[in-house]
Design a protein around this motif. Structure first.
Motif, PDB file in Angstrom:
ATOM      1  N   GLU A  43      97.062  92.313  70.834  1.00  0.00           N
ATOM      2  CA  GLU A  43      97.091  92.349  72.301  1.00  0.00           C
ATOM      3  C   GLU A  43      95.954  93.205  72.840  1.00  0.00           C
ATOM      4  OE1 GLU A  43     101.844  91.785  73.241  1.00  0.00           O
ATOM      5  OE2 GLU A  43     101.124  93.732  72.546  1.00  0.00           O
ATOM      6  N   LYS A  44      95.635  94.299  72.137  1.00  0.00           N
ATOM      7  CA  LYS A  44      94.499  95.122  72.538  1.00  0.00           C
ATOM      8  C   LYS A  44      93.207  94.319  72.456  1.00  0.00           C
ATOM      9  CE  LYS A  44      96.552  99.493  71.151  1.00  0.00           C
ATOM     10  NZ  LYS A  44      96.568 100.599  70.210  1.00  0.00           N
ATOM     11  N   HIS A  99      91.469  95.927  76.032  1.00  0.00           N
ATOM     12  CA  HIS A  99      91.985  97.120  76.698  1.00  0.00           C
ATOM     13  C   HIS A  99      92.841  97.906  75.719  1.00  0.00           C
ATOM     14  CE1 HIS A  99      93.492  99.494  80.048  1.00  0.00           C
ATOM     15  NE2 HIS A  99      92.707  98.811  80.845  1.00  0.00           N
ATOM     16  N   ARG A 100      92.845  99.206  75.847  1.00  0.00           N
ATOM     17  CA  ARG A 100      93.741 100.041  75.045  1.00  0.00           C
ATOM     18  C   ARG A 100      95.127 100.062  75.687  1.00  0.00           C
ATOM     19  NH1 ARG A 100      90.354 105.536  74.259  1.00  0.00           N
ATOM     20  NH2 ARG A 100      88.320 104.561  74.202  1.00  0.00           N
ATOM     21  N   ASP A 101      96.030 100.833  75.079  1.00  0.00           N
ATOM     22  CA  ASP A 101      97.328 101.054  75.710  1.00  0.00           C
ATOM     23  C   ASP A 101      97.100 101.596  77.117  1.00  0.00           C
ATOM     24  OD1 ASP A 101      98.571 100.322  73.351  1.00  0.00           O
ATOM     25  OD2 ASP A 101      98.959 102.372  72.707  1.00  0.00           O
ATOM     26  N   HIS A 145     102.546 100.012  75.555  1.00  0.00           N
ATOM     27  CA  HIS A 145     102.035 100.035  74.184  1.00  0.00           C
ATOM     28  C   HIS A 145     101.747  98.601  73.736  1.00  0.00           C
ATOM     29  CE1 HIS A 145     101.358 101.345  70.124  1.00  0.00           C
ATOM     30  NE2 HIS A 145     102.230 100.464  69.685  1.00  0.00           N
ATOM     31  N   LEU A 146     100.494  98.340  73.381  1.00  0.00           N
ATOM     32  CA  LEU A 146     100.059  97.015  72.967  1.00  0.00           C
ATOM     33  C   LEU A 146      99.918  96.949  71.451  1.00  0.00           C
ATOM     34  CD1 LEU A 146      97.195  96.582  75.590  1.00  0.00           C
ATOM     35  CD2 LEU A 146      99.524  95.706  75.761  1.00  0.00           C
ATOM     36  N   TRP A 164      97.975  95.486  68.040  1.00  0.00           N
ATOM     37  CA  TRP A 164      96.531  95.428  67.789  1.00  0.00           C
ATOM     38  C   TRP A 164      95.918  94.149  68.324  1.00  0.00           C
ATOM     39  CZ3 TRP A 164      94.347  91.506  65.087  1.00  0.00           C
ATOM     40  CH2 TRP A 164      95.205  90.728  64.295  1.00  0.00           C
TER      41      TRP A 164
END
Length: 149
Positions: free
Chosen positions: A19-20, A25-27, A14-15, A17
């Protein structure tokens, strides 16, 4: 900061916002059956393999995104000075390795993830080396066929 979570029968990276946005990239979600081995790397830089293929790489500060190498690709969310939980995945998974720096005790996180995975390879407690090209390639025929012979 990224978190390693168990959701239903999946492992989730789980990233946040930002980090995304940084990783583009999404989670990351993989089935728990894809988990091969879970180890803890106390030296953050040893978790990094290959070359950056997207994301943000600020030397000595942050490494987040995909990294490519001869064995496939890894997804990393690594911060210097923090231990890294390394999750090796079986072939066929979208990544070869998930490497995530964690806030909590990394050994506790690793034990929790090992219990989640039904197909853990316990043959060695260490992360496996990348395959060496030429050593893992199928051998080619060494004899040539000659006409009439």
């Amino acid at each position: 900061m990224a978190r390693l979570l168990a959701e239903d029968d999946d492992l989730l990276v789980h990233l946040s916002w930002w980090e995304k946005a940084a990783a583009r990239h999404r989670d990351v979600r993989v089935p728990s059956a894809a988990v091969r081995r879970v180890t803890v790397e106390p030296d953050w830089w040893r978790a990094l393999r290959g070359v950056a293929r997207g994301g943000v790489w600020i030397a000595g500060t942050l490494c987040i995104g995909e990294r490519g190498h001869q064995g496939g690709k890894d997804f990393v969310v690594v911060r210097p000075g923090r231990p890294v939980v390394c999750v090796e995945l079986w072939p066929g998974a979208p990544f070869s390795l998930l490497a995530v720096s964690v806030r909590d005790d990394p050994e506790v996180t690793a034990r929790r993830l090992r219990r989640l995975a039904p197909r853990i390879d316990a043959s060695t407690p260490w992360r496996q080396a990348l395959p060496v090209p030429g050593e893992t390639d199928p051998p080619e025929a060494t004899t040539a066929t000659r006409p009439g012979g």
